[in-house]
Enzyme design. Sequence first.
Site, mmCIF file in Angstrom:
data_model
loop_
_atom_site.group_PDB
_atom_site.id
_atom_site.type_symbol
_atom_site.label_atom_id
_atom_site.label_comp_id
_atom_site.label_asym_id
_atom_site.label_seq_id
_atom_site.Cartn_x
_atom_site.Cartn_y
_atom_site.Cartn_z
ATOM 1 C CE LYS A 257 -31.745 -33.129 -44.837
ATOM 2 N NZ LYS A 257 -32.133 -32.869 -43.463
ATOM 3 C CE1 TYR B 125 -34.112 -35.008 -40.233
ATOM 4 C CE2 TYR B 125 -32.467 -35.775 -38.688
ATOM 5 C CZ TYR B 125 -33.078 -35.855 -39.917
ATOM 6 O OH TYR B 125 -32.655 -36.780 -40.824
ATOM 7 C CG ASP C 110 -30.952 -28.053 -37.136
ATOM 8 O OD1 ASP C 110 -30.801 -27.476 -38.233
ATOM 9 O OD2 ASP C 110 -31.120 -29.277 -37.037
ATOM 10 N NE ARG D 192 -10.098 -40.682 -37.325
ATOM 11 C CZ ARG D 192 -9.239 -40.815 -36.303
ATOM 12 N NH1 ARG D 192 -9.371 -40.060 -35.230
ATOM 13 N NH2 ARG D 192 -8.259 -41.706 -36.362
#
Length: 412
Positions: free
Chosen positions: A210, A113, A185, A60
């Site tokens: 993306k 977004y 972003d 993790r």
Amino acid sequence: MKHRHHAHFATAAIHTGYHPQDQQGALTPPIHISSTYAFETVEQGAEAFQGDNDRFIYARLGSPTQQILEQRLARLEQAEAALATASGMGAITATLWSLVKPGDEIIADLSLYGCTYSFLEHGLKSFGVKITYLNLSDPNNLTQHISDQTRLVYSESPTNPNMRLVDIAALAAITGPLDCQLMIDNTYCTPYLQNPLALGADLVVHSATKYLGGHGDLLAGFVAGRQEVIDHIRMFGLKDMTGAVISGFDVSLLLRGLKTLHVRMERHGENAQQVAEYLAASPHVKRTYYPGLADFPQRQLAALQMRQAGGMIAFELNATREQAAAFVNRLQMILCAVSLGDAETLIQHPASMTHSTYTEEALLAHLISPTLIRLSVGLEHVDDIIADLDQALESVFSGASGDSNNGLAILA
Ligand SMILES: *Cc1c(COP(=O)(O)O)cnc(C)c1O
């Protein structure tokens, strides 16, 4: 010591963080699937927990494969450090959970977004964080509203879905002297086209799902910035608040995608330029929003902070919302799908799809026209992309009843 040549982007995207001789010559880094890491002694374990960063503890917190990816991403974004996550939303939420507390204010741009908007509006807000939306394309709006309470300023550039830019250096000049982070972003641009940290931002975040992955076969994200801040996000926002850990298999796919990022971005951009020029010249198209067009309102800013105009276009038809939907339905090769940055050209109607988290009034207040169409220009031959757009426009505006989505007839 020999003078070290500073490698170009393409070279860094292929080599940074890994040498095959460290892994018996394996050209591709091995995927570490181990969930935990063994220590020789308790004392060695204790050192790892005290922050001996050369040791892994538990997946993790990271793995050797993930470390290669993070070094490469940091290099491409000109950052001290990067943290890879299971998705773009994983990076955004882990970062914001780490940096704000009840009573703090986040100032965000009006157009975001859809899930970022939803996280701010329905998530953080209900935990006592004040969210203010401003049109950050005009930096004066920030100057007027920023206060001691403002911990973070958040924007995309270009904004999703309507392709407004914000002047990253101008916003950084306002937040810089204050105890306030500027977070950008950079998904639409990728580090190949724009480096927000080099323009003065404190944090840059990406959906690597993306362009960075580029093949529509993974979900991933990352955040990059100063080492100390990234360590905090890893040890708190990721480890404790979200657990949005990237899988080793996706790390490997992403390392593969990065190797061709520069080649793909060049072609996405060339294709998008031609498609944007076609749309702008069509009598059926009311407005085309693309930073590479001569009449793009922020053309100068685009030239200053973006190396190229990229692969994303937004446009509005001279049509009703129903006709806009009919146009999308009559496309044959181009696929009606959310996501972006894939080899396939993808089209979608934000008001019905990605931005349906906004109410009808919120859409207008946030400058998202109900008839706006978002196009992610792919890597097919540009003539085929334009031919498909052309037949769908002709079909809708000549009133003919077209078959919807009849496969790949256009390729016949
Ligand atoms: C897709 C996207 C996100 C979210 O990323 P996921 O990988 O889907 O979680 C965030 N910002 C922008 C601009 C995006 O396009």
